[in-house]
Design a protein around this motif. Sequence first.
Motif, mmCIF file in Angstrom:
data_model
loop_
_atom_site.group_PDB
_atom_site.id
_atom_site.type_symbol
_atom_site.label_atom_id
_atom_site.label_comp_id
_atom_site.label_asym_id
_atom_site.label_seq_id
_atom_site.Cartn_x
_atom_site.Cartn_y
_atom_site.Cartn_z
ATOM 1 N N SER A 45 0.835 -1.207 0.000
ATOM 2 C CA SER A 45 0.000 0.000 0.000
ATOM 3 C C SER A 45 0.864 1.249 0.000
ATOM 4 C CB SER A 45 -0.920 -0.005 1.227
ATOM 5 O OG SER A 45 -1.775 -1.121 1.208
ATOM 6 N N PHE A 46 1.930 1.225 0.808
ATOM 7 C CA PHE A 46 2.854 2.350 0.863
ATOM 8 C C PHE A 46 3.454 2.632 -0.514
ATOM 9 C CE2 PHE A 46 7.361 3.526 1.104
ATOM 10 C CZ PHE A 46 7.265 4.774 1.696
ATOM 11 N N TYR A 47 3.891 1.587 -1.159
ATOM 12 C CA TYR A 47 4.505 1.764 -2.486
ATOM 13 C C TYR A 47 3.471 2.282 -3.486
ATOM 14 C CZ TYR A 47 7.059 0.794 -6.776
ATOM 15 O OH TYR A 47 7.674 0.927 -7.987
ATOM 16 N N ALA A 48 2.251 1.724 -3.424
ATOM 17 C CA ALA A 48 1.213 2.111 -4.380
ATOM 18 C C ALA A 48 0.810 3.569 -4.207
ATOM 19 C CB ALA A 48 -0.006 1.210 -4.234
ATOM 20 N N PHE A 49 0.651 4.018 -2.945
ATOM 21 C CA PHE A 49 0.157 5.373 -2.703
ATOM 22 C C PHE A 49 1.251 6.433 -2.776
ATOM 23 C CE2 PHE A 49 -3.275 3.073 -0.212
ATOM 24 C CZ PHE A 49 -4.214 3.227 -1.203
ATOM 25 N N ASP A 53 0.579 6.038 -9.410
ATOM 26 C CA ASP A 53 -0.600 6.903 -9.587
ATOM 27 C C ASP A 53 -1.893 6.126 -9.369
ATOM 28 O OD1 ASP A 53 0.967 9.130 -10.263
ATOM 29 O OD2 ASP A 53 1.111 8.468 -12.349
ATOM 30 N N THR A 54 -1.828 5.131 -8.492
ATOM 31 C CA THR A 54 -3.000 4.267 -8.292
ATOM 32 C C THR A 54 -4.235 5.068 -7.902
ATOM 33 O OG1 THR A 54 -1.593 2.415 -7.640
ATOM 34 C CG2 THR A 54 -3.915 2.314 -6.999
ATOM 35 N N PHE A 55 -4.095 5.921 -6.878
ATOM 36 C CA PHE A 55 -5.264 6.683 -6.415
ATOM 37 C C PHE A 55 -5.700 7.698 -7.469
ATOM 38 C CE2 PHE A 55 -7.190 10.331 -4.295
ATOM 39 C CZ PHE A 55 -8.225 9.713 -3.618
ATOM 40 N N SER A 56 -4.723 8.387 -8.061
ATOM 41 C CA SER A 56 -5.055 9.377 -9.079
ATOM 42 C C SER A 56 -5.751 8.733 -10.267
ATOM 43 C CB SER A 56 -3.782 10.094 -9.530
ATOM 44 O OG SER A 56 -4.080 11.090 -10.472
ATOM 45 N N ASP A 57 -5.281 7.539 -10.653
ATOM 46 C CA ASP A 57 -5.914 6.838 -11.765
ATOM 47 C C ASP A 57 -7.354 6.460 -11.429
ATOM 48 O OD1 ASP A 57 -3.626 7.073 -13.231
ATOM 49 O OD2 ASP A 57 -2.924 5.030 -12.854
ATOM 50 N N GLU A 469 -5.994 11.205 -0.577
ATOM 51 C CA GLU A 469 -4.740 10.610 -1.035
ATOM 52 C C GLU A 469 -3.649 10.755 0.028
ATOM 53 O OE1 GLU A 469 -2.108 10.490 -5.115
ATOM 54 O OE2 GLU A 469 -3.020 12.390 -4.532
ATOM 55 N N MET A 470 -3.562 11.940 0.648
ATOM 56 C CA MET A 470 -2.562 12.148 1.703
ATOM 57 C C MET A 470 -2.836 11.243 2.895
ATOM 58 S SD MET A 470 -2.000 16.280 1.680
ATOM 59 C CE MET A 470 -0.961 16.167 3.135
ATOM 60 N N ALA A 471 -4.125 11.099 3.260
ATOM 61 C CA ALA A 471 -4.474 10.229 4.383
ATOM 62 C C ALA A 471 -4.080 8.782 4.088
ATOM 63 C CB ALA A 471 -5.973 10.328 4.660
ATOM 64 N N TRP A 474 -0.165 8.500 4.321
ATOM 65 C CA TRP A 474 0.390 8.490 5.680
ATOM 66 C C TRP A 474 -0.089 7.286 6.478
ATOM 67 C CZ3 TRP A 474 4.491 11.015 6.965
ATOM 68 C CH2 TRP A 474 4.830 12.169 6.259
ATOM 69 N N CYS A 475 -1.330 6.867 6.262
ATOM 70 C CA CYS A 475 -1.817 5.658 6.946
ATOM 71 C C CYS A 475 -1.029 4.425 6.507
ATOM 72 C CB CYS A 475 -3.309 5.450 6.671
ATOM 73 S SG CYS A 475 -4.374 6.582 7.579
ATOM 74 N N SER A 476 -0.723 4.362 5.217
ATOM 75 C CA SER A 476 0.060 3.221 4.731
ATOM 76 C C SER A 476 1.470 3.252 5.303
ATOM 77 C CB SER A 476 0.094 3.208 3.201
ATOM 78 O OG SER A 476 0.794 4.328 2.698
#
Length: 508
Positions: A45-49, A53-57, A469-471, A474-476
């Motif tokens: 999750s850390f790497y993805a976020f 661009d996982t969330f942006s996509d 996205e920031m949450a 940082w959560c990851s």
Amino acid sequence: MTISVAETVALDIERKAIKHCARRNRLHSWLTWIYCGMFLMSFASFYAFWYTDTFSDYVLAQMKLRNGSRAFDWWQHPPIKIEYRIHLFNYTNVKEFEAGAARKLRVQELGPYVYRETKNRVNVVMHENDTVTFQEERSYEWIGGRPENDIVVMPNMPLLFVTAFVRDLSFTVRLVTNTVLSTLQERAFINETVGGFLWGYDTRLFHIAKPLIMLKRDIPFDKFGLLVTKNGVSKDRITMNTGSRNLDNLGIIERVNGIDNRKIWDDEKCDRIIGTDGSMFPPHLIKDPSKILYVYSQEMCRNLPFRFTEQVTTYGIPSLRYKFTPDAFNFSDTQNKCFCPKIDGSRVCPPAGLFNISACNYGSPLLSSFPHFYGADKSLLKQIDGLNPRQEDHESYVDIHPRIAVPMAGWSRLQMNLEVRRAIAVPFLGKLKDGMILPLIWMEIGVDEVPESIVEVLQSAHFTATNVEMALQWCSLIAMMLSLSALVTCLWKYRVQQDEIFRKKSSG
């Protein structure tokens, strides 16, 4: 051999201790695997976020045009109404000019005449290759500014169109034309209402010429007006990419009337259809400020380049401002020279700042420019009095949303001009000189006010999406650090317990 009670108790305690150690080992083993899995999941999750661009996509995927989606409904029936602020050039000294008392024509800008455009995309057909074909339906309603019944003095466009059309035809045709024009008593300038000049007025010359013109093109209107062709359903069928397979192609026009090359300019590069219709852009383009955004203009049969200039704030959102600059009409640039029409096999370019759209409009002597010839050759200002080009009032720009790449605000400002093309034996243009450029109108096309519901969506697509996205980022990160700490602690405790068991065995 007999075993004492004490030895029996000792053996029983030892067996229980071994079982307890086994249970603890199994527990530590399970915890180790659990913490290892949690770490791997949190690291992924850390790497993805953080690094993809996982969330942006995911957010941008909501922009894809799919049947039933809100994006598709808004695209088909745009909730934002475009305003047309139209300024006319009223010719104030025609009598003096015709009498030779004035050396130059003088114009007075009147306006704005404000119209609201209602646009729908009709005859929509979705294709299996993730494109959509449609036509545009437009209607216009006067909503303010100066009244449409203002009387203005303007060039007699049907007369100038006919003169330009017959100038290269045979002497016999020009003689017949002269006879007809004499009968009709046509003059170089006419008095007409603003509404009539824009949206259609009765003229006998147009009714006589219409059957001849229809031999080459369809004319679905009964009155002549400068903007009459804008009303109703466009004859052009546009095929556009929906972005369903690849967001990099979202909004890109693939074909117009089934072809991807208009064959107007006799040049492969200039005839190639690229860009969007201006309602959306591929999101990846705005990540690199050096990339140009192209808007395909059907009225000009060419791609209009918009270049990034600065960051601004629109509706409280940091946005990207792109401008359409007069450089696009500079034909000393070899990239633009292919837009010059070919005459007798060679390209003839207008003065800098003018764009000859005759080839795109069946030979009509029309040219586009920026308002008041802003950014154009200074010689154009010397032909007409009353022009005052100003960058802040006459440039074109668009403010783009920084995440979803849709226009949030902006104004397109262009002027329509008429070129005088005199014809031998057709002496009805008075003192007008051959090649003279007569400004007609200039238009501001844009959005004055966006509905609050749309502003909320735009703000959510920036602020809410950014905060989420920031949450997630940082959560990851925190989850990864906690799971790694738990895994290290579990392994450390297991190692301590193993050392303790080893010591006990050694001392026993």
